[in-house]
Write a protein that holds these residues in place. Structure first.
Motif, PDB file in Angstrom:
ATOM      1  N   LYS A   3      78.128  16.936   8.414  1.00 45.57           N
ATOM      2  CA  LYS A   3      78.714  16.030   7.425  1.00 45.57           C
ATOM      3  C   LYS A   3      78.275  14.585   7.685  1.00 45.57           C
ATOM      4  O   LYS A   3      77.992  13.849   6.765  1.00 45.57           O
ATOM      5  N   CYS A   4      78.211  14.178   8.959  1.00 44.98           N
ATOM      6  CA  CYS A   4      77.778  12.836   9.334  1.00 44.98           C
ATOM      7  C   CYS A   4      76.746  12.936  10.449  1.00 44.98           C
ATOM      8  O   CYS A   4      76.890  13.758  11.362  1.00 44.98           O
ATOM      9  N   TYR A  14      75.026   8.162   8.777  1.00 47.07           N
ATOM     10  CA  TYR A  14      74.761   8.678   7.435  1.00 47.07           C
ATOM     11  C   TYR A  14      75.747   9.792   7.127  1.00 47.07           C
ATOM     12  O   TYR A  14      76.068  10.604   7.986  1.00 47.07           O
ATOM     13  N   GLU A  15      76.216   9.822   5.882  1.00 42.14           N
ATOM     14  CA  GLU A  15      77.177  10.817   5.443  1.00 42.14           C
ATOM     15  C   GLU A  15      76.530  11.679   4.358  1.00 42.14           C
ATOM     16  O   GLU A  15      75.834  11.178   3.481  1.00 42.14           O
ATOM     17  N   LEU A  16      76.774  12.985   4.434  1.00 41.24           N
ATOM     18  CA  LEU A  16      76.226  13.912   3.463  1.00 41.24           C
ATOM     19  C   LEU A  16      77.028  13.831   2.165  1.00 41.24           C
ATOM     20  O   LEU A  16      78.229  14.042   2.134  1.00 41.24           O
ATOM     21  N   VAL A  17      76.330  13.472   1.085  1.00 43.63           N
ATOM     22  CA  VAL A  17      76.938  13.396  -0.245  1.00 43.63           C
ATOM     23  C   VAL A  17      76.068  14.249  -1.157  1.00 43.63           C
ATOM     24  O   VAL A  17      74.949  13.882  -1.481  1.00 43.63           O
ATOM     25  N   GLY A  18      76.583  15.411  -1.518  1.00 46.78           N
ATOM     26  CA  GLY A  18      75.769  16.348  -2.300  1.00 46.78           C
ATOM     27  C   GLY A  18      74.636  16.868  -1.426  1.00 46.78           C
ATOM     28  O   GLY A  18      74.865  17.435  -0.361  1.00 46.78           O
ATOM     29  N   ASP A  19      73.423  16.666  -1.852  1.00 41.88           N
ATOM     30  CA  ASP A  19      72.256  17.100  -1.090  1.00 41.88           C
ATOM     31  C   ASP A  19      71.612  15.972  -0.297  1.00 41.88           C
ATOM     32  O   ASP A  19      70.588  16.183   0.352  1.00 41.88           O
ATOM     33  N   TYR A  20      72.172  14.784  -0.329  1.00 47.02           N
ATOM     34  CA  TYR A  20      71.532  13.614   0.267  1.00 47.02           C
ATOM     35  C   TYR A  20      72.420  12.990   1.334  1.00 47.02           C
ATOM     36  O   TYR A  20      73.639  12.972   1.216  1.00 47.02           O
ATOM     37  N   TYR A  21      71.767  12.425   2.338  1.00 48.61           N
ATOM     38  CA  TYR A  21      72.470  11.629   3.329  1.00 48.61           C
ATOM     39  C   TYR A  21      72.400  10.165   2.908  1.00 48.61           C
ATOM     40  O   TYR A  21      71.319   9.602   2.758  1.00 48.61           O
ATOM     41  N   LEU A  22      73.545   9.562   2.720  1.00 49.04           N
ATOM     42  CA  LEU A  22      73.626   8.156   2.339  1.00 49.04           C
ATOM     43  C   LEU A  22      74.194   7.356   3.512  1.00 49.04           C
ATOM     44  O   LEU A  22      75.077   7.833   4.230  1.00 49.04           O
ATOM     45  N   CYS A  24      76.429   4.980   5.701  1.00 50.73           N
ATOM     46  CA  CYS A  24      77.847   4.594   5.675  1.00 50.73           C
ATOM     47  C   CYS A  24      77.910   3.079   5.872  1.00 50.73           C
ATOM     48  O   CYS A  24      77.899   2.592   7.008  1.00 50.73           O
TER      49      CYS A  24
END
Length: 125
Positions: A3-4, A14-22, A24
């Protein structure tokens, strides 16, 4: 997938949002200070005419402190200058008692001049 995750090369989480790491990201915590009319005018000026400085202050978390400091300086400057100009032009409480209309007109004139000086020297610089 985790997840992170932590990236060592840039020291970001970085946090997993859907299929992408964005990344934080969040702005640094900032104490809330009162921003009066002078600070609001400064904010509007920075937003419209000094966009780079506005964004730098905003992203560093220093915008509210900057605006509150400008507001405090302008308020102190305003009250001091009005008192000094009134004393120089001999506008006294006696004039206020004798001729209220003249006193109001002269004080409004001083306030407008002082406001223009503060705008020029502090707010729009």
């Amino acid at each position: 997938m985790d997840k992170c995750i932590f990236n060592k090369s840039n020291s970001l989480w970085y946090e997993l949002v859907g299929d992408y790491y964005l990344p934080c990201l969040k702005l640094p915590e900032e104490e809330q200070r009162f921003v009066g009319i002078w600070g609001q005018r400064r904010r509007q000026y920075l937003r419209e005419h000094r966009k780079a400085l506005y964004n730098a202050l905003l992203l560093s978390g220093k915008l509210d402190n900057h605006l509150a400091d400008i507001d405090q300086q302008a308020e102190n400057m305003f009250s001091q200058m009005v008192k000094q100009m009134a004393a120089q032009e001999d506008i006294t409480e006696q004039l206020k008692a004798d001729s209220q209309i003249e006193w109001v007109g002269r004080m409004n004139n001083i306030r407008q001049r002082t406001e223009e000086i503060i705008n020029t020297e502090l707010i729009y610089s």
